[in-house]
Motif scaffolding. Structure first.
Motif, mmCIF file in Angstrom:
data_model
loop_
_atom_site.group_PDB
_atom_site.id
_atom_site.type_symbol
_atom_site.label_atom_id
_atom_site.label_comp_id
_atom_site.label_asym_id
_atom_site.label_seq_id
_atom_site.Cartn_x
_atom_site.Cartn_y
_atom_site.Cartn_z
ATOM 1 N N ILE A 2 8.582 -0.881 -13.717
ATOM 2 C CA ILE A 2 7.323 -0.681 -13.201
ATOM 3 C C ILE A 2 6.885 0.567 -13.532
ATOM 4 O O ILE A 2 7.432 1.403 -12.981
ATOM 5 N N LEU A 3 5.870 0.868 -14.274
ATOM 6 C CA LEU A 3 5.338 1.964 -14.385
ATOM 7 C C LEU A 3 4.256 2.432 -13.433
ATOM 8 O O LEU A 3 3.181 1.427 -13.256
ATOM 9 N N ARG A 4 4.070 3.705 -12.800
ATOM 10 C CA ARG A 4 3.180 4.145 -11.751
ATOM 11 C C ARG A 4 2.324 5.211 -12.244
ATOM 12 O O ARG A 4 3.228 6.250 -12.742
ATOM 13 N N PRO A 5 1.085 5.020 -12.180
ATOM 14 C CA PRO A 5 0.394 6.396 -12.541
ATOM 15 C C PRO A 5 0.682 7.557 -11.659
ATOM 16 O O PRO A 5 0.958 7.211 -10.287
ATOM 17 N N GLN A 6 0.778 8.566 -12.294
ATOM 18 C CA GLN A 6 1.139 9.684 -11.406
ATOM 19 C C GLN A 6 0.020 10.811 -10.917
ATOM 20 O O GLN A 6 0.101 11.769 -10.303
ATOM 21 N N ASP A 7 -1.028 10.430 -11.353
ATOM 22 C CA ASP A 7 -2.545 11.099 -11.409
ATOM 23 C C ASP A 7 -2.936 10.749 -9.884
ATOM 24 O O ASP A 7 -3.260 9.874 -9.487
ATOM 25 N N PRO A 8 -3.006 11.851 -9.140
ATOM 26 C CA PRO A 8 -3.386 11.930 -7.680
ATOM 27 C C PRO A 8 -4.902 11.179 -7.367
ATOM 28 O O PRO A 8 -5.306 10.710 -6.617
ATOM 29 N N ASP A 9 -5.782 11.335 -8.627
ATOM 30 C CA ASP A 9 -7.107 11.076 -8.424
ATOM 31 C C ASP A 9 -7.003 9.668 -8.503
ATOM 32 O O ASP A 9 -7.932 8.675 -7.943
ATOM 33 N N TYR A 10 -6.290 9.117 -9.409
ATOM 34 C CA TYR A 10 -5.886 7.457 -9.365
ATOM 35 C C TYR A 10 -5.695 6.982 -8.068
ATOM 36 O O TYR A 10 -6.257 5.922 -7.600
ATOM 37 N N TRP A 11 -4.614 7.426 -7.317
ATOM 38 C CA TRP A 11 -4.333 7.177 -5.953
ATOM 39 C C TRP A 11 -5.342 7.305 -5.040
ATOM 40 O O TRP A 11 -5.657 6.449 -4.297
ATOM 41 N N ILE A 12 -6.057 8.341 -4.879
ATOM 42 C CA ILE A 12 -7.068 8.601 -4.135
ATOM 43 C C ILE A 12 -8.417 7.433 -4.319
ATOM 44 O O ILE A 12 -8.593 6.798 -3.474
ATOM 45 N N ALA A 13 -8.688 7.247 -5.422
ATOM 46 C CA ALA A 13 -9.635 6.162 -5.951
ATOM 47 C C ALA A 13 -9.337 4.681 -5.449
ATOM 48 O O ALA A 13 -10.147 4.271 -4.921
ATOM 49 N N ALA A 14 -7.982 4.498 -5.609
ATOM 50 C CA ALA A 14 -7.433 3.183 -5.390
ATOM 51 C C ALA A 14 -7.545 2.923 -3.614
ATOM 52 O O ALA A 14 -7.933 1.911 -3.079
ATOM 53 N N ILE A 15 -6.882 4.149 -2.946
ATOM 54 C CA ILE A 15 -6.854 3.879 -1.679
ATOM 55 C C ILE A 15 -8.259 3.849 -0.853
ATOM 56 O O ILE A 15 -8.486 2.856 -0.193
ATOM 57 N N PHE A 16 -9.298 4.507 -1.445
ATOM 58 C CA PHE A 16 -10.551 4.418 -0.771
ATOM 59 C C PHE A 16 -11.547 3.562 -1.421
ATOM 60 O O PHE A 16 -12.784 3.211 -0.813
ATOM 61 N N SER A 17 -11.181 2.726 -2.535
ATOM 62 C CA SER A 17 -11.814 1.394 -3.053
ATOM 63 C C SER A 17 -11.346 0.309 -2.294
ATOM 64 O O SER A 17 -11.797 -0.855 -2.610
ATOM 65 N N ALA A 18 -10.156 0.300 -1.828
ATOM 66 C CA ALA A 18 -9.699 -0.811 -0.763
ATOM 67 C C ALA A 18 -10.944 -1.533 -0.251
ATOM 68 O O ALA A 18 -11.778 -0.916 0.523
ATOM 69 N N LYS A 19 -10.876 -2.713 0.141
ATOM 70 C CA LYS A 19 -11.844 -3.412 0.711
ATOM 71 C C LYS A 19 -11.965 -3.034 2.394
ATOM 72 O O LYS A 19 -12.931 -2.777 2.804
#
Length: 74
Positions: A2-19
């Protein structure tokens, strides 16, 4: 593998775009995960920037995704 993006901006966007985040709910993340993937200071800054509340219990970080008052009952 499994490849995981390492970009913190990606993780921030994913967390705060959660339902839950979009609907004023609670987002929970493991503290160690946050420190490894984003960094604690960056995560706290992002929570603060949004006017949300951050609680820590055990290994969990709980983000209350609204800016209303918090009252701890017990």
């Amino acid at each position: 593998m499994i490849l995981r993006p390492q970009d913190p901006d990606y993780w921030i966007a994913a967390i705060f775009s959660a339902k839950a985040a979009q609907n004023g709910g609670v987002v929970r993340r493991n503290r160690i995960w946050v420190e490894r993937e984003i960094g604690r200071a960056r995560f706290e800054d992002e929570v603060r920037k949004r006017g949300f509340h951050l609680l820590e219990t055990g290994q969990q970080l709980l983000v209350i995704c609204n800016s209303g008052q918090i009252r701890v009952v017990f």
